[in-house]
Design a protein around this motif. Structure first.
Motif, mmCIF file in Angstrom:
data_model
loop_
_atom_site.group_PDB
_atom_site.id
_atom_site.type_symbol
_atom_site.label_atom_id
_atom_site.label_comp_id
_atom_site.label_asym_id
_atom_site.label_seq_id
_atom_site.Cartn_x
_atom_site.Cartn_y
_atom_site.Cartn_z
ATOM 1 N N ARG A 149 -12.504 -4.415 -6.519
ATOM 2 C CA ARG A 149 -13.569 -3.786 -7.291
ATOM 3 C C ARG A 149 -13.396 -4.066 -8.788
ATOM 4 O O ARG A 149 -13.623 -3.224 -9.637
ATOM 5 N N CYS A 183 0.856 -1.177 0.000
ATOM 6 C CA CYS A 183 0.000 0.000 0.000
ATOM 7 C C CYS A 183 0.901 1.238 0.000
ATOM 8 O O CYS A 183 2.128 1.127 0.089
ATOM 9 N N GLU A 235 -10.199 -1.462 5.367
ATOM 10 C CA GLU A 235 -11.647 -1.261 5.395
ATOM 11 C C GLU A 235 -12.325 -2.084 4.302
ATOM 12 O O GLU A 235 -13.371 -2.709 4.519
ATOM 13 N N ARG A 236 -11.726 -2.109 3.108
ATOM 14 C CA ARG A 236 -12.288 -2.914 2.024
ATOM 15 C C ARG A 236 -12.221 -4.408 2.355
ATOM 16 O O ARG A 236 -13.157 -5.166 2.087
ATOM 17 N N HIS A 262 -3.331 3.319 -2.631
ATOM 18 C CA HIS A 262 -4.152 3.581 -1.450
ATOM 19 C C HIS A 262 -3.389 3.277 -0.160
ATOM 20 O O HIS A 262 -2.462 2.478 -0.136
ATOM 21 N N GLY A 263 -3.813 3.907 0.931
ATOM 22 C CA GLY A 263 -3.220 3.646 2.235
ATOM 23 C C GLY A 263 -3.742 2.370 2.847
ATOM 24 O O GLY A 263 -4.770 1.812 2.417
ATOM 25 N N CYS A 264 -3.033 1.892 3.862
ATOM 26 C CA CYS A 264 -3.423 0.638 4.524
ATOM 27 C C CYS A 264 -4.823 0.730 5.112
ATOM 28 O O CYS A 264 -5.604 -0.231 5.031
ATOM 29 N N ALA A 265 -5.166 1.871 5.709
ATOM 30 C CA ALA A 265 -6.466 2.006 6.373
ATOM 31 C C ALA A 265 -7.609 1.766 5.392
ATOM 32 O O ALA A 265 -8.582 1.059 5.703
ATOM 33 N N GLU A 266 -7.506 2.347 4.197
ATOM 34 C CA GLU A 266 -8.578 2.174 3.223
ATOM 35 C C GLU A 266 -8.665 0.722 2.760
ATOM 36 O O GLU A 266 -9.765 0.162 2.645
ATOM 37 N N MET A 267 -7.513 0.082 2.496
ATOM 38 C CA MET A 267 -7.550 -1.291 2.012
ATOM 39 C C MET A 267 -8.019 -2.254 3.102
ATOM 40 O O MET A 267 -8.718 -3.238 2.807
#
Length: 390
Positions: A270, A246, A311-312, A304-309
């Motif tokens: 996605r 990330c 969350e996914r 993307h950052g770790c937090a977003e990934m």
């Protein structure tokens, strides 16, 4: 039934049992420590210089990290096994013992008169555990064995590391696996003795432990002709199961089933059509086409950052993990600890044994801390043994 030591838990499932051990380093001490954790009284016999692991380092002040980890809840008696009187004392202890654990050098126990065949004849209820490098009856039976040597010999290093550099596992898995196998074997033997009234001799070889753990790559080789390669921090036969980059770190992703693969493509990447790509349609196809798959996944993760990934991944119910450092482990919210007293009185916080909800650990003995008491306790039996030999 022998009296319990002060360190043995009266509620332990093995309370009332006596274990005598002549062990050092990791495999033997781990087995006897598990027995002590379960409430057994464990008497550890040491030579004058002590278990060699006592002096590996000074991490815990009065003892090494390895010795402090593996010897809680035991008593220590210093004996010279080449001295007739001290050997008679050992025999007196074994006459009352339930379990004898030893990991001396190959052939040493037989030369001392403490071989399994002799002991089982003298003490029919005794459970004898011989921990060794290679099994009796094999061409390697007399070969000395240490953890990294067995890792290398068993093929562990051939499947561990990077494509260019084979590696050992960073902890002593041959020792730890062997000690755990020995502990399980003792529990089975104790159950068997309840039914039959007889002890038994148990042989636990380090090579056997590692060879069994190598079953998956060995079966792939024997029956598919596939030689498992080294992929570093990526799984050799399940995919995708590896870290992805990330913008601010790495996340390890694990896909274990077709349903997870479909969710991963839909919710995390996605890219729902990717799940239908013939190159990635099932696990073995993904294993064979890992480079193309990695390129597609990294293209999504890297911006993307770790937090977003994360969350996914959570939204898609996909298992994930960070690659923790030792600092991360030390402060990890899932780490549970016990407090153990070292020989010099220091208190050390250690990881709690899995499956054992204990609030605290026992004391690690100083070298020979219990010699006088143990000699006095078993003196009469030792005298009788010496007289019978004479």
């Amino acid at each position: 039934m022998p009296s319990l030591s002060a360190d043995a838990s009266p509620a332990g499932p093995l309370s009332g049992l006596l274990v005598v051990s002549i062990d050092q380093a990791v495999a033997g001490p781990l087995c006897s420590m598990r027995l002590a954790d379960a409430g057994a009284r464990v008497i550890k016999i040491e030579a004058g210089e002590g278990d060699r692991a006592r002096d590996y380092d000074t991490a815990l002040g009065s003892t090494s990290a390895a010795f402090g980890w593996l010897n809680r809840g035991k008593e220590s008696v210093v004996l010279n096994l080449k001295d007739a009187d001290d050997l008679a004392l050992v025999k007196a202890m074994l006459s009352q013992a339930d379990v004898f654990v030893q990991n001396l050098a190959p052939g040493a126990s037989d030369r001392l008169g403490l071989g399994a065949a002799q002991l089982i004849a003298e003490f029919p209820r005794l459970i004898i555990v011989d921990i060794m490098g290679y099994g009796r009856g094999t061409p390697h039976a007399a070969k000395r064995a240490y953890d990294m040597l067995v890792q290398a010999e068993s093929g562990i290093c051939a499947v561990t590391g990077t494509p260019d550099v084979p590696s050992k596992v960073g902890i002593s898995i041959a020792d730890i696996g062997t000690g755990t196998n020995a502990y399980c074997a003792v529990l089975e033997a104790l159950l068997q003795r309840e039914r039959t009234g007889h002890g038994q001799a148990i042989e636990v070889a380090m090579f056997d432990a590692m060879a069994e753990w190598m079953s998956l790559p060995l079966l792939h080789y024997d029956y598919m002709g596939v030689e498992t390669a080294r992929f570093g921090l990526s799984h050799a036969s399940v995919y995708p199961y590896r870290p992805y980059h990330c913008a601010d770190g790495d996340i390890v992703v694990s896909i274990q089933s077709t349903a997870e693969w479909v969710r991963f493509c839909s919710h995390v990447l996605r890219l729902p059509d990717l799940a239908k790509d013939p190159r990635f349609i099932d696990n073995w196809a993904r294993v064979q086409n890992r480079d193309a798959l990695d390129a597609a996944v990294h293209a999504v993760f890297t911006p993307h950052g770790c937090a977003e990934m994360i969350e996914r991944l959570e939204a898609g119910q996909i298992a994930w993990a960070r690659v923790s450092t030792l600092h991360d482990l030390s402060v990890h919210p899932a780490l549970r600890r016990i407090s153990v007293e070292m020989p010099g009185g220091e208190r050390v916080e250690m990881p709690r044994p899995a499956g054992r909800p204990v609030a605290s650990g026992s004391k690690v003995p100083a070298l020979g801390a219990d010699s006088a008491a143990i000699r006095a306790e078993f003196a009469r039996g030792a005298a009788a043994t010496t007289k019978s030999i004479a």
